[in-house]
Structures are given as structure tokens and as C-alpha cells.
Write a protein that holds these residues in place. Structure first.
Motif: not given
Ligand code: BGC
Length: 761
Positions: A95-98, A104-109, A128-134, A148-160
Motif C-alpha cells: 500500500x503506497x509502497x509499504x 504491524x497494523x492496527x486491526x480494529x475489526x 489501519x496501516x502505520x501510515x493511517x490508511x484504513x 482435487x488439484x485446485x484451491x480457490x481464493x477470492x481476495x478483496x481489498x477496499x480503502x476506507x
């Protein structure tokens, strides 16, 4: 009662607190698998907290050269260990090169849910990252039962709260090693790496073996659910194989990555075909997309639950636990591949190497026999049959001959792997568990062909083992078995372990019974078997002498069998006196102190009362249970279930319930303070047994099906299905009634609480 750290729910395991120091424990609980491949519940993104990354393929193992302080002749050269494979789950986020790192983050939920009904795991985190990005992250994943050979991930990320620049690198991490490695050497070498936009593949070879694997990933991006092409940027991480993409994200815009990954391996695919197979897997699964794949997977779980669920009404604490156990058993082994077996920790940890122990026969086969097609248990027994030549070699190594067999304590391919003399050479009761499983299999399936033509050879070889391993004591005028370790590994190198002696006698009796039946019903088969095994009349005569004359230590004064010679010389102080802060004793006491103590790691005499329950009357059950229970510390996962079944048998339902909870919630509530090492998969079969054989009292005796049903106070009712005698039965038990119905198969008689009833559809 221990503190329950997961929210109670009948179908899910939910953790809603983020405690960085406990994530390594949670990784075990949130493990996923499909019987062929599996993984610990690691986070996808970087995590600098304590963790243990683990991805495994059943049947792919490394021969880790034995390391011992003092070599004993007869030790095996290696311990087979399933290989920790390149991690296809990795998603590095900047996130912004970090680099994003939850530690290392504040996990609030934070909420993580393992949904056992549909077989997926979802993590929803706001941080919240150390640089205050939520940021909000929602990651949902599963390992496909259908593919049988596969696993599946759906990974979503949203800046708040702010616009962010995100670099995302869905990768295969090749910097993975086994934690449990004798010489701290890698087990795998990378032979080829290919990475091309949305697709990457890593080929590897297990060092000093013929096993080869390919790890692969394919990715696709969406912004607010609309498919987007990504902007690739240079990936400078040489251990993270994949393509890095960049996105600028405004608050409330959601970036979603679909990542499909997994393994193909040379156990079932020719290595030249790896890429073709991967392409085929990826094309069809990408076409289906996350929702389609998830739906297909849920359907597969629905089928599994339909056959193997135990429904408990009135007690969600039990319901959640029993389902967790059944879920994990199904994640670990599905019986589709006759080459595979069940490691004590499945895919959830490296302890025990992921290979086969007596646990399979003693604790797992009943579950698979009851809930799957009988071919599944048959295949497990066929593995032992195919490994008979190695078991014979193993017995030769300890000086026995003439076709005597000692099955290994631990094995991948039939060769012994265990290297502590007091277990490798002495914990010989394991032979009897195989005979027990054969008997149970035949009782449940009527597959006489299997026992008459194949398994009988195992019985003969094991009987030969016992008849050579005993010796005649002039002093006692009895046959004795010296220098053994019983199931209670807290006493080693003892003489006349009652359980071992009794089991030896029983194996001999059963072998003779089977041989007699074959000679009466199929004389040609009998002649063939005796010819092939060079079985002589004198051998059977000797077996009968041993049966008559074996020493079974017994105390008239106490009215109980004695665990082994010398047991009564100990300071017999009940385990209740051990201070809480000294438990488990195996983590707090010196080995010497443990050996001298009267404390019993797991059912030993009582293991015999479980296997041979009909040989003893109620008084014997009660006196032996009460005597040994007081010294038992249950520091093996395999203990509580047996105590639960026996407590049901003697009608102590409160105790049976207490032990059922201990067995079923052992991992969820971490009774033995070792959850970070992985789950106790094989003992989960014991949980199933404590309901079906314990509370419901299912037995096949004299070729008839019996239920002797009880119900714990806390339950309103419980129900399950079971396969027995080529029928599928449904059993429902409430406070007053037991209803058994025939779902599939021909009419059959069953004896319910002493009353014979004919079941028809
Ligand atoms: C038990 C053994 C068991 C092994 C693997 C040990 O702690 O004492 O009986 O086979 O774990 O589960």
C-alpha cells in the motif's frame, strides 16, 4: 472446563478476535483440504508474527535421513515426511509502497469463519496501516472437493479513508521449508519456473526421490465486480513467482482478485502431462468463476454431510465439535486414491510426518466404514496387505523368521520409519490393531472373499510374529512377552503388558477361527493358502498352546488386570494430585520422572476393554475403568474417546459426555496445549466412535447388528446414518425412543436395546 475461544455455532467455527500471538494456533484450526491437497490456515498477505506456513500433498514425501543420538541396529534409514510445498496462496500487498503486514497494523475489526457446511473459510478484517490508511480485506477460500488439484481464493481489498496506490503480487512462494527437518535441509528443489502475466508455474522435485510436483496459479482482477486488465509492474522478488500489478484505488472502490492455484503430482500424472492437466483444470475452473466453483464445492459437501453428519439437538457445544471432527476427517482423506492414507495431523501440521500409524486401523477405519462406500476401508486394508512383504522383512530385522510380520509403527510405503527403540522394536501391539480392523471390516461388509483370499495371509503372518515373540517362562509356567511398550508410552520396555499379551492371544484365536471357517467352507482356498504360506499343523498347535498358556497379569486383591509387571510397585497416587501448572506432564516433567510415575498417557488396559468388550462382564468393566481412569492423564489425543465409549458402556453418562467433549473439542479448546503443531485428525475418528459405538452402542456381534442406546443429559436427541452389512441405516435417539430405519438395502434384523426387530424399507 477450558475457555472456549470460538463462537458457538452449529455449522461454523468463528474467531472474532485478532491476537497476533495466537495466529499460529488458529492456522491449525482453519486448515483446509480435500483429501489430496491441503493447507494450514495461513494469511495470504505477509505476516511477520509467529506463523507456520504449510501446504501439503498426500502421498508426496521426503525420506528424511534418520538422526538419533545413539544408533541402534535395526533403526530405519529415514523418516518419511510429507513435503511442505511451494505456497500457492501468497498475495503480497504493498500500500503506497509499504508491504502490508497484519502484525504491524492496527486491526480494529476481525472475523474469520470456517463454514463446515459448505467447506469454505472467510476472513473479514478492517485495519489501519502505520501510515493511517484504513483498509478492509475480505478473503474467502476453499480447496475444491470436485477438482482435487485446485484451491480457490477470492481476495478483496477496499480503502476506507484515502486514495491508495496498491501493488499486488499473487505469487507462488518457493521460499518454503519443512519445519520438521532432521538436518535442516530442503526437501524440494525447483527445476523450472515460468511466469507469464496471469499464469505462473513452478516445477519441483523431491530431493533423492522420484516424486515431482508442479505448483500453479492463475489470476483475474475485478474492480467493483467488473473484470479489469491489470497494469503489470516489475516483480523483484525472486522467491515469489508471479506477476505484480498496480492499481490506484479510491475509497470505497473494491479491488477483487480471483486466484486459482494448486498442485499436480507424479503420483497420478506423468510429468510430461503436468502442463496439459493444469491448463485443462484452469480453463474450466476460470470459466466457472468463483461463484460457480463455490456452488459446485458446496454441493459436494452437501453430499458428504448427507452421509456422515451427526445431528445433535439441544447442545450446540457438542454439535459444533462433532461436526468439526467429521469435517476434518473428510478434508484429510476421501478414499478416492487407494495409495493414500491418513496422517495423524492430516494436512494441518508436520508432526508425525503425515504418514501412517496404527491410528488408521484403530481409530479411523470405523468412521470410514460407517460413512463411506466399503471400498474405502478395503483400500486402506489392501495397503497393509500389499505391504506384507515389508512387514515380514521388518520382523526379520528383529530376528524373527518363517514369514512372521511386524507392521511398522510409522510408514509411508511399508518400510519402518520410526526410530526410538522403545517404540520401533517394542510397541508391537500395533500388529493387533490391523487384525482388529480386518475383523471389523468383515463384520460390517461380509466381504469373505477379502478375508479368505487375502487378509488371512496377514493374520497368519501376525500370528507367526506373536508365536515367535513370546517365550516360555519356567518360573511362571506361562508364556510371557518381554520388553514391550504398550499404548501407554509413558512406560517403556516393560514385561507382560496386559493389553499386548491379551491382543496376542486374541490374534491367534481369531486366525485359527478364520482358518477353520475357510477349511469348512472353501477347502480349495484353504489348501491354496496353506501352500502359499507354508502353514504347518505344528504351528497351529503351538498357537493353541500359547492361547492356553499366556500370562495375563491380574490382581486378585484389586480385582483388575495389571497393566504390566511392576506397575503395582509404583507410587500409586491418582493423577488428580498433579498440579495444573505441571500439566501436560510431557511438557513439564523429565522423561525419567514420567517413566517412574504411575501416570498413563492413553488407554492401555482400557484399550483392551474397548476392543474386547464382550469378553468381560459389567463388574470387570466397572472395576478396571475406575482403577485405570484415576491414573490416566490423556496426553495422547487417542485417549478420551476410548474413555467415553467405556463410560457409556458402564452407564456413567456424565463421564461419557465429559470425555466426549474432551475428545471432540480437544483441538478447538486446545486441551493439550499443542494446537499450533496441528490438529489431531486420527483421534477425530475416535470422536465419531464415541457417539456411534459409545452413546448409540453400535456393535456387530455374532453376525447381528446391535444398538444399545443412551443419551447424554444435555442432548434432546441425536441422529446419524451408518453403513453396515451392505445397508444404510438411519438412527435417531431421543430421551425416550430409539428409531432405526432402513434407507438402502434388503430387509435385515437389528437388535435395539435387546429387542430384535426386522427393518424393511
Ligand atoms: C500416541 C500413539 C499414536 C501417535 C500418533 C502418540 O502420541 O501415543 O499411540 O499412534 O501419537 O497419533
Amino acid at each position: 472446563m477450558l475457555k472456549n475461544k470460538h463462537i458457538l455455532d452449529p455449522w461454523s467455527i468463528i474467531e472474532n478476535k485478532f491476537d497476533s500471538s495466537k495466529m499460529i494456533d488458529s492456522e491449525s484450526i482453519f486448515s483446509l483440504g480435500n483429501g489430496k491437497i491441503g493447507q494450514r490456515g495461513n494469511f495470504e498477505e505477509d505476516f511477520s508474527g509467529n506463523q507456520s506456513i504449510g501446504n501439503y500433498i498426500s502421498g508426496i514425501y521426503y525420506k528424511d535421513k534418520t538422526k538419533v543420538g545413539w544408533w541402534k541396529k535395526g533403526y530405519p534409514d529415514y523418516f518419511a515426511k510429507m513435503v511442505n510445498c511451494p505456497n500457492w496462496n501468497t498475495i503480497r500487498i504493498e500500500i503506497n509502497n509499504n508491504v502490508l503486514d497484519l502484525n504491524k497494523c492496527k486491526v480494529y475489526s476481525y472475523k474469520r469463519e470456517l463454514n463446515m457446511k459448505e467447506g469454505w473459510c472467510e476472513r473479514n478484517v478492517e485495519l489501519e496501516t502505520p501510515n493511517k490508511e484504513k483498509i478492509q480485506i475480505i478473503s474467502k477460500k476453499f480447496i475444491s472437493l470436485k477438482r482435487e488439484n485446485i484451491g480457490v481464493i477470492q481476495y478483496s481489498l477496499k480503502p476506507l479513508n484515502k486514495k491508495i496506490k496498491i501493488k499486488i503480487l499473487p505469487a507462488i512462494n518457493i521460499d518454503v521449508k519443512n519445519n520438521d527437518a532432521n538436518w535442516n535441509q530442503p526437501f524440494l528443489e525447483t527445476t523450472k519456473v515460468k511466469s507469464n502475466n496471469n499464469y505462473s508455474i513452478v516445477k519441483s522435485k523431491v530431493i533423492n526421490s522420484n516424486f515431482e510436483i508442479a505448483t500453479f496459479i492463475k489470476t483475474k482482477y475485478f474492480i467493483n465486480s467488473i473484470s479489469v486488465q491489470s497494469r503489470f509492474s516489475e516483480n523483484k522478488n525472486e522467491n515469489l513467482i508471479g506477476s505484480q500489478s498496480e492499481f490506484d484505488l479510491n475509497p470505497e472502490n473494491k479491488l477483487t482478485l480471483l486466484k486459482i492455484g494448486g498442485y499436480v503430482n507424479s503420483n497420478d500424472t506423468v510429468k510430461d502431462e503436468f502442463e496439459n492437466l493444469i491448463n485443462k483444470e484452469l480453463i474450466s475452473s476460470m470459466d466457472l468463476g468463483f461463484d460457480g466453483l463455490l456452488k459446485e464445492n458446496s454441493k459436494a459437501w452437501e453430499n458428504i454431510w448427507n452421509d456422515s453428519d451427526i445431528i445433535i439437538n439441544g447442545d450446540v457445544f457438542s454439535q459444533q465439535a462433532v461436526r468439526f471432527n467429521i469435517f476434518q476427517l473428510n478434508q484429510t482423506f476421501n478414499g478416492n486414491d487407494p495409495k493414500l492414507n491418513i496422517g495423524p495431523k492430516g494436512f494441518t501440521g508436520e508432526k508425525y510426518g503425515g504418514v501412517t500409524y496404527w491410528d488408521t486401523e484403530a481409530y479411523c477405519i470405523p468412521f470410514y466404514l460407517g460413512t463411506k462406500n466399503s471400498i474405502v476401508s478395503k483400500n486402506l486394508l489392501l495397503q497393509r496387505y500389499n505391504q506384507l512383504p515389508n512387514a515380514i522383512l521388518n520382523a526379520e530385522k528383529i530376528g524373527l523368521n518363517h514369514g512372521a510380520a511386524l507392521y511398522p509403527m510409522v510408514t509411508a510405503n511399508g518400510e519402518e520409519c520410526h526410530n526410538e527403540w522403545e517404540i520401533t522394536f517394542e510397541e508391537i501391539h500395533r500388529n493387533a490393531a490391523i487384525v482388529q480392523a480386518i475383523k471389523k471390516y468383515v463384520n460390517f461388509t461380509d466381504d469373505f472373499d477379502f478375508i479368505n483370499k487375502k487378509a488371512v495371509k496377514i493374520l497368519i503372518a501376525i500370528s507367526r510374529f506373536w508365536s515367535q515373540r513370546v517365550n516360555f517362562s519356567k518360573e511362571l509356567n506361562k508364556y510371557v512377552i518381554l520388553g514391550v511398550t504398550g499404548p501407554n508410552e509413558y512406560e517403556n520396555n516393560v514385561d507382560n503388558n496386559w493389553y499386548t499379551n491379551y491382543s496376542a492371544r486374541w490374534c491367534l484365536q481369531y486366525t485359527i477361527e478364520v482358518l477353520n471357517k475357510i477349511s469348512e467352507s472353501e477347502i480349495n482356498t484353504y489348501n491354496k493358502i496353506t501352500l502359499e504360506t507354508s502353514l504347518e499343523k505344528d504351528e497351529i498347535k503351538k498357537w493353541n498352546e500359547i492361547i492356553e498358556g499366556i500370562y495375563l497379569p491380574f490382581s486378585k486383591e484389586l480385582g483388575v488386570f495389571i497393566q504390566n509387571d511392576g506397575f503395582l510397585n509404583k507410587d500409586l497416587i491418582p493423577a488428580i494430585s498433579i498440579p495444573e501448572n505441571e500439566r501436560p506432564i510431557n511438557q513439564n516433567w523429565s522423561w525419567d520422572k514420567i517413566l517412574r510415575s504411575p501416570y498413563i498417557k492413553q488407554a492401555d488396559v482400557l484399550q483392551g476393554f474397548y476392543f474386547f468388550d464382550d469378553d468381560f462382564d459389567d463388574d470387570e468393566h466397572i472395576s478396571n475403568f475406575n482403577y485405570y481412569e484415576q491414573f490416566t492423564v490423556h496426553e495422547s489425543s487417542l485417549s478420551a474417546c476410548i474413555h467415553s465409549i467405556l463410560a457409556s458402556k458402564i452407564n456413567d453418562l456424565d463421564k461419557a459426555y465429559e470425555y466426549f467433549i474432551r475428545a471432540s473439542r480437544l483441538d478447538l479448546d486446545d486441551y493439550n496445549k499443542e494446537i499450533k503443531q496441528g490438529l489431531h485428525i486420527t483421534s477425530m475418528g475416535g470422536t465419531w466412535m464415541s457417539v456411534v459405538e459409545g452413546f448409540a452402542g453400535l456393535r456387530v456381534k455374532n453376525n447381528e447388528i446391535h444398538f444399545n442406546t443412551k443419551i447424554p443429559k444435555k442432548w434432546d436427541s441425536y441422529s446419524f446414518k451408518v453403513n453396515v452389512k451392505n445397508r444404510k441405516l438411519s438412527i435417531k435417539i431421543d430421551k425416550n425412543t430409539t428409531t432405526v430405519s432402513l434407507l438402502e438395502g434388503e430387509p435385515i434384523n437389528v437388535i435395539i436395546n435387546g429387542l430384535k426387530t426386522q427393518l424393511k424399507k
